[in-house]
Design a protein around this motif. Structure first.
Motif, PDB file in Angstrom:
ATOM      1  N   ALA A 244      10.109  -4.274  -6.078  1.00 31.53           N
ATOM      2  CA  ALA A 244       9.292  -3.772  -7.229  1.00 31.53           C
ATOM      3  C   ALA A 244       9.110  -4.579  -8.551  1.00 31.53           C
ATOM      4  O   ALA A 244       8.197  -4.847  -8.851  1.00 31.53           O
ATOM      5  N   ASP A 245      10.183  -5.167  -8.870  1.00 33.02           N
ATOM      6  CA  ASP A 245      10.226  -6.306 -10.089  1.00 33.02           C
ATOM      7  C   ASP A 245      10.726  -7.624  -9.050  1.00 33.02           C
ATOM      8  O   ASP A 245      11.704  -7.879  -8.815  1.00 33.02           O
ATOM      9  N   PRO A 249      16.268  -8.739  -7.884  1.00 26.29           N
ATOM     10  CA  PRO A 249      16.334  -8.919  -6.217  1.00 26.29           C
ATOM     11  C   PRO A 249      17.005  -7.267  -5.996  1.00 26.29           C
ATOM     12  O   PRO A 249      17.011  -7.133  -4.686  1.00 26.29           O
ATOM     13  N   ALA A 250      17.791  -6.673  -6.922  1.00 29.13           N
ATOM     14  CA  ALA A 250      18.093  -5.417  -6.888  1.00 29.13           C
ATOM     15  C   ALA A 250      17.385  -4.130  -7.080  1.00 29.13           C
ATOM     16  O   ALA A 250      17.560  -3.244  -6.813  1.00 29.13           O
ATOM     17  N   SER A 251      15.995  -4.630  -7.298  1.00 25.84           N
ATOM     18  CA  SER A 251      14.742  -3.423  -7.421  1.00 25.84           C
ATOM     19  C   SER A 251      14.483  -3.095  -6.212  1.00 25.84           C
ATOM     20  O   SER A 251      14.706  -3.764  -4.972  1.00 25.84           O
TER      21      SER A 251
END
Length: 391
Positions: A244-245, A249-251
């Motif tokens: 999403a972002d 990388p955690a999105s």
């Protein structure tokens, strides 16, 4: 001796035969107006259109040529009492300009100035004339261009480059000033789109289709209504999920599709034009495809009152009518919006959210920086400090 009875069949109705010829072009000319075109076009006109289709002319261009040709045939018959001649004499081209670009002030004093009343009444009766006053210069130029193209494809030359015609156009445009209007009076930005989507929350097929259509048209860069109508299942390519972002990388991961657009107004089939869809539009599209059970062919199709899905694609006009219908359901003034508002709305929304112009143009496929930048300039003026000095 047995006498044989000879049954003589009368020749087929020429209008019916012409309509059947146009039906053969259904994949390229998905008009609800085919019966009307059959009465306007000659056998030679239909043969020319079939030849152009065989030569690979773009579907959108062919639609415009067919529409313009039908108008020209009707206008010529009413204005001269004779079918459209090939090639067109210079005098007829000048008459066309005089009938469509005229001075409203002069018309008020001289009723013979501009388009004659009987010609205007005849065109309105056929549903071919809707505007009041002189035509838009761009419309007149487009029809003259179509006329010229069709002449060349018949192996003929007209007087389209005659100095007298150029001078007449230039002088007529000055005499008949028209305020340039946007194709959609209001842009369909995210807030307006949200209201339209709220009317598609049901589980009916028509709701699923319209939700997917609106999200796809907007998110793919504000696609033109003809491009939306031309989309096929084969144009969609599944891609790996994306974040999403992209900077985080955690999105969450979101579904992603590539939409191949083929030839558009500003590209050719060789350009391999495409747009990328991420998130909600992908989910809506896949839900529509799953529930409609469409495995190939046109992506967006007509649905009758009993929920049956037609095999034919929606027409560009149907896309516009769907949007206006959703506007009414959302309590919005449908006269203020058209399908082109999705295109202008996409760029306006991109500008409001600070998306760089070049990045937005990659998705919208605008070739003209000047045209695309106009939406950004408006957003910057509204959001900037320069217009707030006396607030």
């Amino acid at each position: 001796m047995t006498r044989k009875t000879i049954v003589r069949t009368s020749p087929a109705d020429p209008l019916l035969a012409r309509a059947e010829e146009l039906d053969a072009l259904d994949a390229i000319l998905p008009f609800a107006r085919r019966d009307q075109l059959a009465t306007l076009l000659t056998d030679g006109d239909v043969a020319t259109l079939k030849h152009l289709a065989k030569e690979g002319m773009g579907a959108n261009t062919l639609r415009a040529l067919a529409s313009d040709l039908g108008y020209l045939e009707a206008w010529c018959e009413l204005a001269t009492g004779a079918p459209l001649p090939w090639p067109a004499p210079e005098s007829l081209l000048l008459k066309f300009v005089a009938h469509h670009l005229w001075d409203p002030v002069e018309r008020a004093e001289d009723s013979s100035h501009g388009m004659p009343d009987d010609v205007e009444i005849g065109l309105r009766a056929k549903g071919l004339l809707r505007v009041d006053g002189p035509h838009a210069p761009d419309t007149v130029r487009r029809r003259l261009t179509s006329w010229s193209i069709l002449s060349r494809w018949r192996g003929l030359a007209g007087s389209f480059t005659a100095p007298s015609l150029k001078a007449a156009l230039r002088l007529a445009v000055r005499a008949a000033p028209r305020q340039r209007r946007r194709k959609s009076r209001r842009a369909i930005t995210a807030d307006v789109l949200t209201k339209l989507l709220a009317t598609c929350n049901g589980e009916r097929l028509v709701d699923l289709r319209d939700r997917a259509l609106l999200l796809t048209a907007f998110a793919s860069g504000g696609r033109r209504r003809s491009e939306v109508a031309d989309l096929r299942v084969e144009d969609l390519v599944d891609e790996d999920q994306v974040h999403a972002d992209p900077r985080n990388p955690a999105s969450p991961l979101l579904p992603c599709l590539t939409v191949h657009l083929g030839r558009t107004k500003t590209t050719t089939t060789e350009d391999q034009a495409h747009a990328v869809l991420i998130g909600r539009p992908v989910v809506a599209l896949k839900r529509w495809i799953e529930e409609s059970r469409i495995e190939s062919g046109p992506l967006f199709r007509r649905i009758d009152q009993w929920g049956n899905i037609d095999r034919r694609a929606l027409t560009p006009q149907s896309v516009n009518l769907i949007l206006k219908s959703r506007c009414k359901l959302a309590g919005l003034d449908a006269e203020m919006f058209s399908a082109h508002g999705l295109r202008s709305g996409y760029l306006t929304e991109a500008a409001n959210r600070g998306v760089p112009l070049q990045e937005a143009m990659q998705q919208s496929l605008h070739k003209s920086v000047t045209q695309a930048a106009s939406y950004y300039n408006n957003a910057e003026l509204k959001n900037g400090r320069a217009a707030r000095l006396l607030v």
